[in-house]
Scaffold this motif. Structure first.
Motif, PDB file in Angstrom:
ATOM      1  N   SER A  63       0.809  -1.215   0.000  1.00 33.57           N
ATOM      2  CA  SER A  63       0.000   0.000   0.000  1.00 33.57           C
ATOM      3  C   SER A  63       0.845   1.270   0.000  1.00 33.57           C
ATOM      4  O   SER A  63       0.461   2.264  -0.603  1.00 33.57           O
ATOM      5  CB  SER A  63      -0.958   0.005   1.187  1.00 33.57           C
ATOM      6  OG  SER A  63      -0.247   0.044   2.415  1.00 33.57           O
ATOM      7  N   CYS A  64       1.983   1.248   0.639  1.00 30.75           N
ATOM      8  CA  CYS A  64       2.791   2.467   0.691  1.00 30.75           C
ATOM      9  C   CYS A  64       3.691   2.629  -0.536  1.00 30.75           C
ATOM     10  O   CYS A  64       4.333   3.657  -0.693  1.00 30.75           O
ATOM     11  CB  CYS A  64       3.625   2.485   1.966  1.00 30.75           C
ATOM     12  SG  CYS A  64       4.748   1.112   2.114  1.00 30.75           S
ATOM     13  N   HIS A  65       3.705   1.666  -1.448  1.00 30.31           N
ATOM     14  CA  HIS A  65       4.562   1.757  -2.625  1.00 30.31           C
ATOM     15  C   HIS A  65       3.821   2.139  -3.901  1.00 30.31           C
ATOM     16  O   HIS A  65       4.427   2.308  -4.930  1.00 30.31           O
ATOM     17  CB  HIS A  65       5.253   0.414  -2.877  1.00 30.31           C
ATOM     18  CG  HIS A  65       6.146  -0.008  -1.765  1.00 30.31           C
ATOM     19  ND1 HIS A  65       7.302   0.652  -1.437  1.00 30.31           N
ATOM     20  CD2 HIS A  65       6.043  -1.024  -0.880  1.00 30.31           C
ATOM     21  CE1 HIS A  65       7.882   0.061  -0.406  1.00 30.31           C
ATOM     22  NE2 HIS A  65       7.134  -0.955  -0.050  1.00 30.31           N
ATOM     23  N   GLU A  66       2.498   2.259  -3.835  1.00 30.01           N
ATOM     24  CA  GLU A  66       1.720   2.456  -5.045  1.00 30.01           C
ATOM     25  C   GLU A  66       1.493   3.915  -5.425  1.00 30.01           C
ATOM     26  O   GLU A  66       0.907   4.189  -6.444  1.00 30.01           O
ATOM     27  CB  GLU A  66       0.365   1.745  -4.909  1.00 30.01           C
ATOM     28  CG  GLU A  66       0.488   0.240  -4.805  1.00 30.01           C
ATOM     29  CD  GLU A  66       1.062  -0.385  -6.056  1.00 30.01           C
ATOM     30  OE1 GLU A  66       0.762   0.083  -7.161  1.00 30.01           O
ATOM     31  OE2 GLU A  66       1.831  -1.340  -5.921  1.00 30.01           O
ATOM     32  N   GLY A  67       1.882   4.863  -4.577  1.00 30.98           N
ATOM     33  CA  GLY A  67       1.705   6.261  -4.898  1.00 30.98           C
ATOM     34  C   GLY A  67       0.306   6.772  -4.608  1.00 30.98           C
ATOM     35  O   GLY A  67      -0.128   7.746  -5.205  1.00 30.98           O
ATOM     36  N   TRP A  68      -0.417   6.130  -3.721  1.00 31.15           N
ATOM     37  CA  TRP A  68      -1.758   6.571  -3.366  1.00 31.15           C
ATOM     38  C   TRP A  68      -1.690   7.734  -2.396  1.00 31.15           C
ATOM     39  O   TRP A  68      -0.655   8.029  -1.823  1.00 31.15           O
ATOM     40  CB  TRP A  68      -2.553   5.436  -2.738  1.00 31.15           C
ATOM     41  CG  TRP A  68      -2.802   4.293  -3.650  1.00 31.15           C
ATOM     42  CD1 TRP A  68      -2.827   4.311  -5.005  1.00 31.15           C
ATOM     43  CD2 TRP A  68      -3.042   2.940  -3.262  1.00 31.15           C
ATOM     44  NE1 TRP A  68      -3.080   3.065  -5.497  1.00 31.15           N
ATOM     45  CE2 TRP A  68      -3.211   2.202  -4.445  1.00 31.15           C
ATOM     46  CE3 TRP A  68      -3.135   2.288  -2.052  1.00 31.15           C
ATOM     47  CZ2 TRP A  68      -3.480   0.851  -4.432  1.00 31.15           C
ATOM     48  CZ3 TRP A  68      -3.401   0.939  -2.047  1.00 31.15           C
ATOM     49  CH2 TRP A  68      -3.569   0.240  -3.225  1.00 31.15           C
TER      50      TRP A  68
ATOM     51  N   ARG B 239      -1.959   9.660   0.983  1.00 26.59           N
ATOM     52  CA  ARG B 239      -1.553   9.203   2.310  1.00 26.59           C
ATOM     53  C   ARG B 239      -2.748   8.786   3.166  1.00 26.59           C
ATOM     54  O   ARG B 239      -2.684   7.800   3.894  1.00 26.59           O
ATOM     55  CB  ARG B 239      -0.765  10.301   3.013  1.00 26.59           C
ATOM     56  CG  ARG B 239      -0.306   9.881   4.390  1.00 26.59           C
ATOM     57  CD  ARG B 239       0.584  10.928   5.013  1.00 26.59           C
ATOM     58  NE  ARG B 239       0.980  10.493   6.334  1.00 26.59           N
ATOM     59  CZ  ARG B 239       0.949  11.267   7.394  1.00 26.59           C
ATOM     60  NH1 ARG B 239       0.558  12.512   7.289  1.00 26.59           N
ATOM     61  NH2 ARG B 239       1.327  10.804   8.555  1.00 26.59           N
ATOM     62  N   MET B 240      -3.849   9.523   3.063  1.00 24.40           N
ATOM     63  CA  MET B 240      -5.035   9.182   3.853  1.00 24.40           C
ATOM     64  C   MET B 240      -5.633   7.840   3.421  1.00 24.40           C
ATOM     65  O   MET B 240      -6.126   7.084   4.246  1.00 24.40           O
ATOM     66  CB  MET B 240      -6.080  10.296   3.755  1.00 24.40           C
ATOM     67  CG  MET B 240      -5.660  11.556   4.495  1.00 24.40           C
ATOM     68  SD  MET B 240      -6.906  12.825   4.493  1.00 24.40           S
ATOM     69  CE  MET B 240      -6.841  13.368   2.804  1.00 24.40           C
ATOM     70  N   HIS B 241      -5.561   7.527   2.131  1.00 24.93           N
ATOM     71  CA  HIS B 241      -6.056   6.239   1.656  1.00 24.93           C
ATOM     72  C   HIS B 241      -5.189   5.100   2.183  1.00 24.93           C
ATOM     73  O   HIS B 241      -5.694   4.046   2.581  1.00 24.93           O
ATOM     74  CB  HIS B 241      -6.089   6.202   0.131  1.00 24.93           C
ATOM     75  CG  HIS B 241      -7.081   7.136  -0.462  1.00 24.93           C
ATOM     76  ND1 HIS B 241      -6.966   7.600  -1.746  1.00 24.93           N
ATOM     77  CD2 HIS B 241      -8.195   7.713   0.046  1.00 24.93           C
ATOM     78  CE1 HIS B 241      -7.973   8.408  -2.010  1.00 24.93           C
ATOM     79  NE2 HIS B 241      -8.730   8.495  -0.933  1.00 24.93           N
ATOM     80  N   ILE B 242      -3.887   5.312   2.184  1.00 18.75           N
ATOM     81  CA  ILE B 242      -2.963   4.300   2.695  1.00 18.75           C
ATOM     82  C   ILE B 242      -3.225   4.042   4.163  1.00 18.75           C
ATOM     83  O   ILE B 242      -3.313   2.884   4.603  1.00 18.75           O
ATOM     84  CB  ILE B 242      -1.500   4.751   2.487  1.00 18.75           C
ATOM     85  CG1 ILE B 242      -1.177   4.779   1.000  1.00 18.75           C
ATOM     86  CG2 ILE B 242      -0.530   3.848   3.234  1.00 18.75           C
ATOM     87  CD1 ILE B 242       0.120   5.460   0.682  1.00 18.75           C
ATOM     88  N   GLU B 243      -3.364   5.109   4.947  1.00 19.47           N
ATOM     89  CA  GLU B 243      -3.618   4.947   6.377  1.00 19.47           C
ATOM     90  C   GLU B 243      -4.953   4.250   6.622  1.00 19.47           C
ATOM     91  O   GLU B 243      -5.061   3.411   7.525  1.00 19.47           O
ATOM     92  CB  GLU B 243      -3.591   6.299   7.073  1.00 19.47           C
ATOM     93  CG  GLU B 243      -2.197   6.875   7.175  1.00 19.47           C
ATOM     94  CD  GLU B 243      -2.164   8.269   7.785  1.00 19.47           C
ATOM     95  OE1 GLU B 243      -3.241   8.834   8.063  1.00 19.47           O
ATOM     96  OE2 GLU B 243      -1.048   8.763   7.994  1.00 19.47           O
ATOM     97  N   ALA B 244      -5.965   4.558   5.820  1.00 17.89           N
ATOM     98  CA  ALA B 244      -7.269   3.921   5.984  1.00 17.89           C
ATOM     99  C   ALA B 244      -7.187   2.421   5.705  1.00 17.89           C
ATOM    100  O   ALA B 244      -7.772   1.612   6.436  1.00 17.89           O
ATOM    101  CB  ALA B 244      -8.292   4.573   5.056  1.00 17.89           C
ATOM    102  N   ILE B 245      -6.454   2.044   4.670  1.00 17.87           N
ATOM    103  CA  ILE B 245      -6.283   0.627   4.346  1.00 17.87           C
ATOM    104  C   ILE B 245      -5.542  -0.088   5.466  1.00 17.87           C
ATOM    105  O   ILE B 245      -5.944  -1.165   5.918  1.00 17.87           O
ATOM    106  CB  ILE B 245      -5.537   0.468   3.004  1.00 17.87           C
ATOM    107  CG1 ILE B 245      -6.420   0.922   1.855  1.00 17.87           C
ATOM    108  CG2 ILE B 245      -5.073  -0.971   2.801  1.00 17.87           C
ATOM    109  CD1 ILE B 245      -5.686   1.071   0.536  1.00 17.87           C
TER     110      ILE B 245
END
Length: 68
Positions: free
Chosen positions: A29-34, A36-42
């Motif tokens: 999740s942290c390598h896909e360039g999404w 930051r809030m989406h990464i934290e939610a996942i």
């Protein structure tokens, strides 16, 4: 104080495919360039699932090292 030992993903010999997929999604999740809030939610959702289903919120994180 609890005397039961916490279970971690790295302790499992043959984890179910669902847990393997969650671990993979959490790591990627942290390598896909999404956003930051989406990464934290996942990651929070995966950690909340681990806490509810397995009793250890840090199930997918690294197991703490023991002293000695």
């Amino acid at each position: 104080m609890s005397t039961t030992r916490a279970v971690y993903f790295s302790d499992m010999q043959n984890p179910p495919e669902f847990l393997v997929a969650l671990n993979h999604a959490r790591k990627l999740s942290c390598h896909e360039g999404w956003c930051r809030m989406h990464i934290e939610a996942i990651q929070v959702a995966i950690d909340q699932y681990a806490e509810a289903a397995l009793g250890n919120r840090e199930f997918f994180l690294n197991k703490p090292h023991s002293i000695g």
